[in-house]
Design a protein around this motif. Structure first.
Motif, short mmCIF file in Angstrom:
data_model
loop_
_atom_site.label_atom_id
_atom_site.label_comp_id
_atom_site.label_asym_id
_atom_site.label_seq_id
_atom_site.Cartn_x
_atom_site.Cartn_y
_atom_site.Cartn_z
N CYS A 58 -1.94 -0.35 -1.75
CA CYS A 58 -2.82 -1.19 -0.94
C CYS A 58 -3.21 -0.47 0.35
O CYS A 58 -2.35 0.00 1.09
CB CYS A 58 -2.12 -2.51 -0.62
N CYS B 140 -4.36 -1.83 2.90
CA CYS B 140 -4.08 -2.69 4.07
C CYS B 140 -2.62 -2.63 4.48
O CYS B 140 -2.30 -2.52 5.66
CB CYS B 140 -4.45 -4.14 3.75
N CYS B 141 -1.68 -2.71 3.50
CA CYS B 141 -0.27 -2.82 3.86
C CYS B 141 0.60 -1.75 3.21
O CYS B 141 1.79 -1.63 3.54
CB CYS B 141 0.26 -4.21 3.51
N CYS C 115 -3.25 -6.71 -4.27
CA CYS C 115 -1.96 -6.40 -3.64
C CYS C 115 -1.05 -7.62 -3.75
O CYS C 115 -1.39 -8.69 -3.26
CB CYS C 115 -2.18 -6.03 -2.18
N CYS D 220 0.11 -8.63 0.20
CA CYS D 220 -0.76 -9.24 1.21
C CYS D 220 -2.01 -9.88 0.60
O CYS D 220 -2.88 -10.34 1.34
CB CYS D 220 -1.16 -8.22 2.27
ZN LIG Z 1 -1.40 -5.22 0.74
#
Ligand SMILES: [Zn+2]
Length: 334
Positions: A168, A170-171, A186, A189
């Motif tokens: 991911c 983002c995270c 994901c 998140c």
């Molecule tokens: Zn994520």
């Protein structure tokens, strides 16, 4: 450009049937139905019908001309439906999926062959039909049918994205394939990620009757092609053409127009073929970007395309650079 879509990978009108991607029951019915065919991909190379063993033995220059599709009841794809990419419904009404078997390790694999400018190696899997093997797509792209070319480019690009985007953005958690291969989600998140296509400009820069071509280090000796470069965030195609040309060769470009586009799944680009009018011919190359750049007259480029130029070789057949130069020579860019 009237012939824009005649370029290799120019599209076949494939029905991608995107509405089925989040319909597991419909996809399962397609997979299990008798009208489904699957394209195996190994490390970006599609399974192809190779010439017969005899033909290969007598003439190693023969290259395959068709993808090899297997049925869903083949042992190689047992239990593989969950990880398959749904490519769409082809013109004959068949459902087309692709399955990646990159974990397979062939005996006596020559890794260096896979990294060459032209990978002419072929990997034959003992459990797949005789006469089939995994072949580098750039080697066969110009010979495939329009539909096979689109299907192979799509499968290669989507699996390439899965291989390089497994986590991911983002995270950082490991993400999962979703939407029949057209998304990653994901579990940590809930972010959704979609297959990337990176825009690249490739430009036919002309001044009078001459065209600007360059070469990168590592290319086959004498091979020259059109200049190209990635479009940057916040930039138009026109600005990217002017910036890249100036950065690589010092040539200033005035008017820019769009000609044709080509999906280029190596690994996941979309080439925007553009025409640009140079304001002068003085060249100052940036050696960090390219090895050489030259102006070639129309007459000389004709000799190049006839294969008779003593020093210059044409770009790879099937690449949009080849297509644009060919149409420039034929005066069919309009
Ligand atoms: Zn994520």
């Amino acid at each position: 450009m009237r012939q824009a879509e005649q370029v290799t990978f120019g599209g076949s009108g494939l029905d991608r049937a995107a509405h089925l991607r989040d319909d597991p029951a419909a996809l399962a019915a397609l997979w299990e139905g008798g009208n489904c065919r699957i394209l195996l991909i190994w490390r970006g190379k599609p399974l192809c019908a190779l010439p017969s063993e005899v033909a290969v033995a007598s003439d190693s220059a023969i290259v395959p001309e068709a993808l090899a599709w297997i049925r869903p009841d083949h042992p190689m794809v047992t239990g593989a439906a969950a990880g398959a990419v749904f490519l769409g419904i082809c013109t004959a009404g068949r459902a087309r999926f692709s399955v990646d078997i990159s974990d397979w390790q062939p005996d006596n694999l020559d890794d260096t062959a896979l990294l060459g400018f032209v990978d002419s190696s072929e990997q034959r899997h003992p459990d797949l039909p005789q006469g089939t093997g995994f072949v580098e797509l750039r080697r066969i792209m110009a010979q495939l049918s329009r539909e096979d070319a689109e299907l192979a480019a799509t499968a290669r690009a989507v699996f390439g994205w899965h291989h390089s985007h497994g986590y991911c953005a983002c995270c950082g958690a490991k993400s999962d394939m979703a939407q029949a291969g057209w998304q990653r989600v994901c579990p940590s998140c809930d972010a959704a990620h979609f297959p990337r296509t990176d825009p690249v400009v490739i430009m036919l820069i002309t001044h009078g009757d001459a065209v600007l071509v360059g070469r990168s280090p590592g290319w086959p000796e004498g091979m020259y092609s059109l200049l190209a470069g990635f479009v940057e965030p916040g930039e138009t195609l026109e600005a990217a053409v002017r910036r890249e040309t100036a950065e690589e060769t010092g040539v200033e470009v005035g008017a820019v127009s769009y000609l044709s586009s080509q999906p280029w799944p190596f690994p996941m680009s979309l080439m925007f073929g553009c025409a640009g009018e140079a304001l002068g011919r003085e060249i100052t190359i940036d050696p960090k970007e390219i090895e050489d750049a030259i102006w070639v007259s129309r007459q000389d480029m004709m000799t190049v395309f006839e294969g008779e130029h003593p020093d210059i070789r044409q770009p790879r057949k099937g690449a949009i650079a080849h297509f644009l130069l060919q149409n420039w020579l034929a005066d069919t860019l309009d």
